[in-house]
Design an enzyme around this catalytic site. Structure first.
Site, short mmCIF file in Angstrom:
data_model
loop_
_atom_site.label_atom_id
_atom_site.label_comp_id
_atom_site.label_asym_id
_atom_site.label_seq_id
_atom_site.Cartn_x
_atom_site.Cartn_y
_atom_site.Cartn_z
N HIS A 111 21.53 -56.65 57.30
CA HIS A 111 22.08 -57.92 56.84
C HIS A 111 23.56 -57.91 57.16
O HIS A 111 24.30 -57.02 56.73
CB HIS A 111 21.84 -58.06 55.33
CG HIS A 111 22.37 -59.33 54.79
ND1 HIS A 111 21.84 -60.55 55.14
CD2 HIS A 111 23.42 -59.59 53.98
CE1 HIS A 111 22.54 -61.50 54.54
NE2 HIS A 111 23.49 -60.95 53.84
N TYR A 125 12.17 -54.12 47.47
CA TYR A 125 12.15 -55.58 47.43
C TYR A 125 10.76 -56.07 46.97
O TYR A 125 9.88 -55.25 46.69
CB TYR A 125 12.57 -56.14 48.80
CG TYR A 125 14.04 -55.87 49.07
CD1 TYR A 125 15.03 -56.51 48.32
CD2 TYR A 125 14.45 -54.94 50.02
CE1 TYR A 125 16.38 -56.25 48.53
CE2 TYR A 125 15.80 -54.66 50.23
CZ TYR A 125 16.76 -55.32 49.48
OH TYR A 125 18.10 -55.04 49.67
N ARG A 165 43.31 -39.07 35.42
CA ARG A 165 44.08 -40.27 35.77
C ARG A 165 44.39 -41.06 34.51
O ARG A 165 43.73 -40.92 33.49
CB ARG A 165 43.36 -41.11 36.80
CG ARG A 165 42.27 -42.01 36.28
CD ARG A 165 41.64 -42.83 37.39
NE ARG A 165 42.63 -43.49 38.23
CZ ARG A 165 42.31 -44.18 39.33
NH1 ARG A 165 41.07 -44.30 39.71
NH2 ARG A 165 43.25 -44.77 40.04
N TRP A 220 28.57 -43.18 43.43
CA TRP A 220 27.69 -42.52 42.45
C TRP A 220 27.21 -41.17 42.96
O TRP A 220 27.00 -40.23 42.19
CB TRP A 220 26.52 -43.43 42.07
CG TRP A 220 25.54 -43.71 43.18
CD1 TRP A 220 25.61 -44.71 44.10
CD2 TRP A 220 24.33 -42.99 43.48
NE1 TRP A 220 24.54 -44.66 44.95
CE2 TRP A 220 23.74 -43.61 44.60
CE3 TRP A 220 23.71 -41.88 42.92
CZ2 TRP A 220 22.54 -43.15 45.16
CZ3 TRP A 220 22.51 -41.42 43.48
CH2 TRP A 220 21.95 -42.06 44.58
N ARG A 241 17.77 -42.42 58.33
CA ARG A 241 18.97 -41.58 58.47
C ARG A 241 18.92 -40.81 59.79
O ARG A 241 18.72 -39.59 59.80
CB ARG A 241 19.10 -40.64 57.26
CG ARG A 241 20.33 -39.73 57.27
CD ARG A 241 21.63 -40.44 57.00
NE ARG A 241 22.71 -39.49 56.86
CZ ARG A 241 23.63 -39.26 57.81
NH1 ARG A 241 23.62 -39.92 58.94
NH2 ARG A 241 24.57 -38.36 57.61
#
Ligand code: SF4
Length: 690
Positions: free
Chosen positions: A26, A173, A580, A595, A301
């Site tokens: 896409h 999907y 931080r 993630w 991949r």
């Protein structure tokens, strides 16, 4: 060379020139307001680069099926005319193109269409972490309507001039949502049991086949492994493959993983070729049922033709789908066929300009190839860079921005010289290449330097541009300054102590750091450094090791998916703390990758502190006030400052004072929002502007 790849293959009535399919992406070009010009140019360049069969990004079969605001819907006349233009362009270049028929189901993102009030539709009302919505369970009528919409969409594809269709039934999907017990909790004939769960994809395929007749090629992309708890059981996956063969599929493409999967599938941490095992198992299931003739396409991949060749050599798959490698290099196939594989621009699986953008509205492009998606804006032979007049240009800086500017200018036929103050090219990107799983990042620099060598562009390392160079620069037709950035050193008490380093010093010699390290700062560089400091072995992980470490089952090795995202033991050689002041650790890292790296840091025992106020660096460590208001010492042998960058503007001042005109690109042009994608894009733009 690559004998297994470069053999023709038939899918239905189509003869493909080789075994690489350009997989669906896409692009967010599909809905641009340009009548399809950018999309057509994108595909044309790929066909000229050797692509055989191109599968488009998904086109929604109805409004509820749109995945987000950038998805075209086949009901829309504008979208149909974009598609017609794309198909014609591919045919004009002698390529083949299949339209992917798509329904997002519960993965429709906000701004997609959903049902009339915008709620996504799904087999059952099961919350989606990806779209952060609870979908509405489809009625029987809506299911029947959706089956009919797939059929109508296939007929439309044929009328628009496409050579084939691919029905999207994987990656979580809609059709995949029907096959998984996790998302299909229906008690009617569209769920309830194994037969019920595969009914929807099979009915869709039957309806599509009936709509387009026996001669029109129909591919089905099925999920080889959902990689979610309560995903489609392998026995049902195998049964689905057989049922699809019997319902008239001409080829099965096998994807893996859902957007909610706890196992990374397309990130840099995943060894290439890992997922071919599922396509091989599908093929075996087909053979066992007497359908071994049906072509099976592995995917997910692969980033080099050599890997595809190796997978094909095993004989259990027939084709390999590659998607992102065609963004990185439109000529990945053509160059490899011509024995120029070393010049292929390698997709480094960063996802920063492609997958991460595809979930929003921004145009998809590529970190290592910023022309991708902008082929019309930056033509290979623009009129104003006529080769009739060969100019001379200087590029100051050999980081990503400078290297991109230099190769672009040289590619346009100009004489270019590059000056780099450091003794190596690559700038900040060189640091990333040291991080476990990012070895391919180093390949980007090596290939760029080799390309410049082939283009006869001298790269003068260790040459800091100063006043003495001004006379030379005045003779140039243009100068691009891409001198990059330097680490920022905040005025924090104790920052000059000998055990305090900036991040570039730490990356240069990580072995010199002690057993306890505090990294101050929480952006991508801090995360990369923590990853580097806590990894014990730089050796590449094999697919088998990767699957075992993530407790991923394969049909022949049925280990259950545990939901554990990293199986790596907490074997870190160091205790690292990343701290931080505000915000999350790892901001700036794309959503599809953050993630994964955060899980790896946690598995390695990295302590992540946010909301702290740093008060002082002492010989013992860093004194902070934590989120609870407590003042405490975080002990450290070394403290690394990774709190941002400053533009390296010395050259800018020199040239300004001397009155030498120049363009800027990369970090020298500003550090706000700086990343590698922006740097390369600016290098390209500067080269076309200068
Ligand atoms: Fe590959 Fe990164 Fe380019 Fe995407 S942006 S195609 S992942 S190199």
């Amino acid at each position: 060379m690559f004998d297994h790849v470069f053999r023709p293959c038939d899918i239905g009535g189509l003869t493909l020139p080789h075994r690489i399919v350009m997989g669906a992406m896409h692009l967010n070009l599909e809905t641009l307001d340009d009548g399809g010009a950018a999309l057509a140019a994108f595909y044309t360049e790929r066909v000229r680069g050797g692509a055989g069969l191109i599968v488009t990004g998904g086109s929604a079969v109805n409004r509820a099926g749109a995945g987000g605001p950038g998805y075209g819907v086949l009901d829309d006349a504008n979208h149909r005319s974009v598609l017609r233009r794309a198909a014609r362009a591919v045919h004009d270049a002698d390529g083949l193109i299949a339209l992917q028929l798509f329904h997002a189901g519960r993965y429709a993102l906000p701004g997609g269409h959903g049902d009339d009030d915008g709620t996504p539709l799904a087999p059952s009302a099961v919350y989606s972490r990806f779209s952060r919505t609870v979908p509405r369970a489809m009625t029987e009528e809506e299911i029947a309507g959706t089956v009919a919409d797939f059929a109508r969409a296939a007929r439309t594809a044929r009328e628009l001039g496409f050579d084939a269709v691919e029905v999207m039934g994987s990656e979580g999907y809609l059709l995949n949502q029907f096959t998984a017990p996790l998302t299909n909790r229906r008690s009617d004939r569209w769920g309830a049991d194994a037969d019920g769960r595969v009914r929807m994809p099979v009915e869709v395929l039957r309806a599509v086949r009936a709509a387009v007749g026996p001669a029109f090629p129909v591919l089905f992309r099925m999920s080889g492994a959902d990689l979610v708890t309560d995903g489609t059981p392998w026995k049902e996956t195998a049964a689905l493959a057989v049922a699809l063969a019997e319902a008239g599929a001409d080829a099965l493409a096998v994807g893996v993983g859902w957007h909610e999967s706890p196992v990374p599938t397309v990130q840099a941490q995943v060894p290439p070729g890992t997922w071919a095992v599922y396509a091989e198992e599908v093929k075996r299931a087909l053979r066992a049922a007497g359908h071994g003739h049906l072509p099976v396409i592995a995917s997910n991949r692969f980033n080099q033709i050599a890997q595809a060749d190796e997978a094909l050599a095993g004989g259990d798959i027939d084709l390999v789908a590659m998607a992102r490698p065609f963004l990185a290099d439109a000529a990945v196939v053509g160059k490899s066929r011509a024995g120029r594989g070393a010049s292929v621009e390698l997709c480094i699986a960063c996802n920063e300009a492609c997958i991460d953008r595809s979930f929003g509205a921004e145009r998809v492009s590529c970190l290592v190839n910023p022309r991708a998606g902008h082929e019309r804006e930056f033509p290979r032979f623009p009129a104003r860079h006529s080769p009739v007049r060969r100019g001379r240009y200087a590029v100051v800086g050999a980081g990503l921005a400078g290297l991109e500017a230099a190769r672009t200018l040289a590619g346009l036929g100009h004489a270019v010289e590059v000056y780099e103050a450091a003794d190596q090219p690559g700038g900040q990107f060189r640091m990333a290449a040291r991080v476990p799983g990012k070895a391919d990042f180093g390949e980007t620099i090596r290939r760029r330097v080799r390309e410049l060598d082939e283009l006869r562009v001298p790269v003068r390392l260790g040459h800091r541009i100063g006043l003495r160079d001004v006379p030379l620069l005045r003779t140039m037709d243009g100068v691009i300054v891409a001198s990059g950035v330097r680490p920022r050193r905040p005025e924090l008490s104790g920052h000059t102590l000998p055990h305090v380093l900036d991040y570039s010093q730490a990356f240069a010699d990580p072995d010199a750091l002690g057993g306890r390290v505090v990294v101050i700062g929480g952006g991508g560089i801090a995360v990369d450094l923590a990853h580097l400091l806590t990894s014990r072995s730089p050796a590449a992980v094999t697919p088998g090791e990767f699957l075992a470490s993530h407790a991923v089952a394969t049909p022949s090795q049925p280990v259950p998916v545990t939901g554990r995202t990293s199986g790596r033991p907490a074997d870190s050689p160091r205790q690292v703390t990343v701290m931080r002041r505000g915000g999350r650790i790892g901001t700036g890292i794309g959503a599809s990758t953050r993630w994964v790296v955060m899980e790896e840091l946690r598995a390695a025992g990295v302590r992540l502190l946010t909301g702290v106020v740093y008060q002082e660096i002492t010989r013992e460590g860093v004194i902070v006030v934590d989120a609870g208001g407590n003042r405490r010492l975080v002990e450290a042998d070394h403290v690394v400052l990774a709190v941002g960058q400053e533009s390296e503007r010395d050259v800018v001042g020199t040239l300004r004072r001397a009155g030498v005109p120049f363009e800027t690109a990369g970090g020298v042009a500003g550090t706000e929002g700086l990343n590698a994608v922006r740097a390369t894009a600016q290098g390209l733009r500067a080269a076309h502007r200068v």
